[in-house]
Design an enzyme around this catalytic site. Sequence first.
Site, short mmCIF file in Angstrom:
data_model
loop_
_atom_site.label_atom_id
_atom_site.label_comp_id
_atom_site.label_asym_id
_atom_site.label_seq_id
_atom_site.Cartn_x
_atom_site.Cartn_y
_atom_site.Cartn_z
N ASP A 134 0.84 -1.19 0.00
CA ASP A 134 0.00 0.00 0.00
C ASP A 134 0.88 1.25 0.00
O ASP A 134 1.77 1.40 0.83
CB ASP A 134 -0.85 -0.06 1.29
CG ASP A 134 -1.97 0.96 1.29
OD1 ASP A 134 -2.90 0.80 0.48
OD2 ASP A 134 -1.90 1.90 2.11
N ASN A 135 0.64 2.15 -0.95
CA ASN A 135 1.32 3.45 -0.99
C ASN A 135 2.84 3.39 -0.78
O ASN A 135 3.38 4.12 0.06
CB ASN A 135 0.73 4.37 0.09
CG ASN A 135 -0.58 4.98 -0.36
OD1 ASN A 135 -0.75 5.28 -1.54
ND2 ASN A 135 -1.50 5.16 0.57
N GLU A 187 1.46 -0.45 -5.10
CA GLU A 187 0.24 0.33 -5.26
C GLU A 187 0.61 1.80 -5.16
O GLU A 187 0.41 2.44 -4.14
CB GLU A 187 -0.81 -0.03 -4.20
CG GLU A 187 -2.15 0.62 -4.46
CD GLU A 187 -2.57 1.68 -3.44
OE1 GLU A 187 -3.72 2.12 -3.51
OE2 GLU A 187 -1.75 2.08 -2.58
N LYS A 191 -14.51 -1.11 2.69
CA LYS A 191 -13.41 -0.76 3.59
C LYS A 191 -13.90 -0.51 5.01
O LYS A 191 -13.15 -0.62 5.96
CB LYS A 191 -12.69 0.50 3.10
CG LYS A 191 -11.68 0.23 1.99
CD LYS A 191 -11.01 1.51 1.53
CE LYS A 191 -9.93 1.97 2.49
NZ LYS A 191 -9.14 3.11 1.95
N TYR A 192 -15.16 -0.12 5.13
CA TYR A 192 -15.66 0.28 6.45
C TYR A 192 -16.81 -0.58 6.95
O TYR A 192 -17.35 -0.33 8.01
CB TYR A 192 -16.10 1.76 6.40
CG TYR A 192 -15.03 2.64 5.80
CD1 TYR A 192 -13.88 2.95 6.53
CD2 TYR A 192 -15.15 3.14 4.50
CE1 TYR A 192 -12.87 3.73 5.98
CE2 TYR A 192 -14.16 3.92 3.95
CZ TYR A 192 -13.02 4.22 4.70
OH TYR A 192 -12.04 4.98 4.15
#
Lengths: 656, 656
Positions: free
Chosen positions: A382-383, A411, A522-523
């Site tokens: 991620d990132n 990503e 995601k939530y």
Amino acid sequence: MQVLAASRICIEGIDPEIDGGRFAAKCVAGRPFTVRADIFGEGHDSIRAALLWWRQGSDEIHEEPMEFLVNDRWEGRFTPPENALYRYTLIGWKDDFLGWRKDTAKKIAAGLDVDVEAEMGHRLVANSRDHAPEGEGRAALESLVHATNHGSTEERIEILMNEETLALMTREGRRYGLTRYERDLAVFADREIAAFSAWYEMFPRSAAEGTRHGTFRDVIERLPYVQDLGFDVLYFTPIHPIGRTNRKGRNNTLTPEPGDVGSPYAIGSEDGGHTAIHPELGTIEDFDALVAAARGHGLEIALDIALNASPDHPWIKEHPDWFEWRPDGSIAYAENPPKKYEDIVNFRYYLEDGSPNAPYWEAVRDMFLYWAEHGVLNFRVDNPHTKPFPFWEWVIDEVRARHPGAVFLSEAFTRPKMMKRLAKLGYNQSYSYFTWRNTKAELTEYLSELTQQECRHYMRPNFFVNTPDINPYFLQTSGRAGHRIRLALAATLGGNYGVYNGYEICEAAPIPGKEEYLDSEKYEIRDWDFDREGHIKDDIRLLNGIRRRHAAMRDFTNLEFFDAHDDAVLCYGRFDRASDSYLLFHVLLDPHAGRDFAFDLPLWRFGLPDEASIEVQDAVHGNHFTWHGKEHRLTLDPEDRPYAIWRLIPPGGARD
Amino acid sequence: MQVLAASRICIEGIDPEIDGGRFAAKCVAGRPFTVRADIFGEGHDSIRAALLWWRQGSDEIHEEPMEFLVNDRWEGRFTPPENALYRYTLIGWKDDFLGWRKDTAKKIAAGLDVDVEAEMGHRLVANSRDHAPEGEGRAALESLVHATNHGSTEERIEILMNEETLALMTREGRRYGLTRYERDLAVFADREIAAFSAWYEMFPRSAAEGTRHGTFRDVIERLPYVQDLGFDVLYFTPIHPIGRTNRKGRNNTLTPEPGDVGSPYAIGSEDGGHTAIHPELGTIEDFDALVAAARGHGLEIALDIALNASPDHPWIKEHPDWFEWRPDGSIAYAENPPKKYEDIVNFRYYLEDGSPNAPYWEAVRDMFLYWAEHGVLNFRVDNPHTKPFPFWEWVIDEVRARHPGAVFLSEAFTRPKMMKRLAKLGYNQSYSYFTWRNTKAELTEYLSELTQQECRHYMRPNFFVNTPDINPYFLQTSGRAGHRIRLALAATLGGNYGVYNGYEICEAAPIPGKEEYLDSEKYEIRDWDFDREGHIKDDIRLLNGIRRRHAAMRDFTNLEFFDAHDDAVLCYGRFDRASDSYLLFHVLLDPHAGRDFAFDLPLWRFGLPDEASIEVQDAVHGNHFTWHGKEHRLTLDPEDRPYAIWRLIPPGGARD
């Protein structure tokens, strides 16, 4: 003078040579790796060249002859047998015997006297004998010396000019002006899955029926479904304990309700951090069982590695010096001023004196190794572009030294040069801008860059059609047709491609005006109905099947664009001569209206005239037929047939 | 880990960096040299970059700040003061104070509390102070630390955010993550004449009136003529003693008549070799007088260096091992089988064991030094591509170490990569394919390559319109108009360009069917009448004058092509913003028929709208006027006006 003289043959313009040899190129173990270079000597000397290669650390150097192409360009190739780092370089030399042979042939053709040439040829053989190491080669040269040191000019010339002598001298002759390129270059040979794979992304917690929190056992139940669709990699969003402090509510609100599950990217709670498992998903034993079960279904697992921590991450107490602290004693939250992300804190990569925060770097390395030892070799990171580049170079090298089969997917939806730098540093795959390239001009330009420019040697895009974070505008408004179109593009243009679940049922409800999903997974836990009317599972199954069956799909860089005389139709080919596999694609880019259009069948690519006929198989429906001539028409339609795939079977080509 | 961490900032894509730093770029002493690179850190860190440069061998390193362009690209420049070799590299670092300042400004704008930010800013200043070397900078930081360690948040922020603090911190602040590019690169700063010159070529032996053998004294008489035409370099074909054995007759026949003078490229007789002067031309004292007189007329002399020997060259007896011998004891003539060149033998560059034939290499070096010591710094080298590349690299370095102002012009009409390699090895100028590029498409493509691709950093073409060996087909059939056209193109497209005498009187009589001159001056003395009717001396004078007067002409790479709506008209600009010099050119490419055509005045290049007006001076006729709007028409005509040159004077631009 001596030093310079050692570079008598010019060897330059090596392709690939990434940043003057600073970085390794990438290839696939068991598949040929091609190297090209400009190689030439002064004047009109006859030269030869070879590619040297060896496994890093080995002193067994292999030599492959190179072939002259055109305009001083040469090409060679080797097939790295293993998933490992290899080195290669080039050598060139003058073949004076070959030069002598060409000149002498011209003189003979011109009727000139060649008495002196016969003696010169003989002396070249003797000179090669003098410089040959003891062995069979030298013995053969010795015989040739004896055979040519007497007799008439005709007799000597007959022996010296024959093919057998040419073969011997090519193999054993002295290499005059032997020059080795000044740098040893590197290429990493990956497992094929790094270059050719279809990914399916899911949240393990949504694997159960209904809205019950899913477990790894539930995921095992879903494996046959993913296998049936034809995917290679099953990718999970983070599986670690989720923080409670500042937990996000549904739809990314700051006001969670009791029972809200939070974002799995807020990693770490009292239950553990990056090497722990969220208790509601199961245990590490359950995870091991899942990895094993996946393997049994032909699937590899990919984990999502997000290097940030929830405020509850155990490392904050255990290793306060792995985090940034503000002057008021508070921890530094991630921020993009004036925005502040209070469910996430960042790690500290460097100490005050500028040296690496080594214990933290090592902890991350060990975290990757932990999962690798539990059977996971695919890491979607991620990132990565917000973490220091030297950190990635170090971590990836460290992990790869123990697990050369590890696949890191970057990503980094970021600026183009940063995206490429991460790939150079070692990432095997990269998220790309494909997700936002929709028009013919955009796709042609971007795919040409990716498959033809230098980055093709080190950056392998993974074409995700959607992600939990990206519900592309194109899909929000284009319905089932749009989903089929983008799927066909991703699956047939990309070596690697991926879908995030929900795509197969064309889920695209957005938060209005945003490129985000409504009720983002995601939530919250989503209760998916993957049999919902209007699903496109048949397309997925079909396209993944075509990818697997046709060798031409395995080399991302063999893409060629052809003319389709309509701006809403993309026409391209994937042609693999070595395996006699030729596919031609037509994809409708307009999800709202069909097109009847003309296209040129690229007969010229098979050396065929415009009026030739060629056998064709419709790769979607299976039927065989013959196309006559170059000009054709086709109709594509958003509902019935948004894409067509043709297997071309040129005369002499294989037919199954 | 530590090693990797030293490259925290990515520095890549350096332009120029020739072959990973293997070769030096070229620039001009006293003119700015520009370096660009991609420079970036992780995430959104604020970074800065600088260009470091120093004279080779000096330890005085200069630093120039770089400027951010776009898309992670940065640019810096320095002006090498002297004709010498320079080194350069790049550094980049994180400017954490700048990052803090940007974030804090956003927070202030959003109305957020910045108490903690004030303390953080103060600590960044204190940290810089702690790392600063003793001196003025440190003292200034110390004062700033004291000024910001107390007071209200408003007071502290006011000081920390002001421009003075920014300037101090930019200059003296700590450089976090300081990274130096891993290679030191090289650039050679030439005298300007290497990059910007007009050459006039002649055979000294034709300098007398009538057909008497000319002498250097006769050449002195011709200097005012060459000066008046506006040339910079007067280039002589070889001036050495000419061999008698196998001497060529007129028109390259093998049957010379008594009294035939032979080709000056058949170098060497009993009178001497490459450091001797053909007795009929004069003595070395005469030559010295000529060099001095030329200097008095603003002209430099160029010599033609042909590394081959006539069979009478004294070195053959003195140094038999500098030549190739055949098994029958005869010397090896130059040949291109089945052709044999019996007036020329080649030198031997390598010994049997592959090592350099050092005494010969040294003799060639000493020959160049001999002429340099006699005031000659320009060497046009005949067929360098048939001699080994390492030899040139060595010789040029050796000569340049003693005479950095030496200019080597490579006469290599050969394959493109060989041509470029010679330029990389050190040749300051190169013959080019310009001589055969006639159409708009050909000229646009070739000039774009030369001025925009990487070769612009190391290869400087010299656009010869003709040579004693090349009487281009275009000129054979296009008369005076054709000569004016090709002259205008060469003089205004080229930094360096050249004409071989006779061009000014449009001499173009060929050997029928060949690209050669009839009665070639290579084999006989020519009695030129340079006042012959139809001469184009006015054009030469005019164009050389324009070249000298307008600064835009001095940078070969500032060429831009513009639309002229006719395939027979080439339109281009040479724009130099630094010196406010803007020239626009229209050249008719058809020598047989005129054109009336539309063209777009590139107002957009000055940021002007399509309906703007701009002052213009006709650089050919001198008159000033105003052009209104973007669209214009012009008539060019082969006889009256085959080319037009406009000086554009945008608003605010200088006017003489």
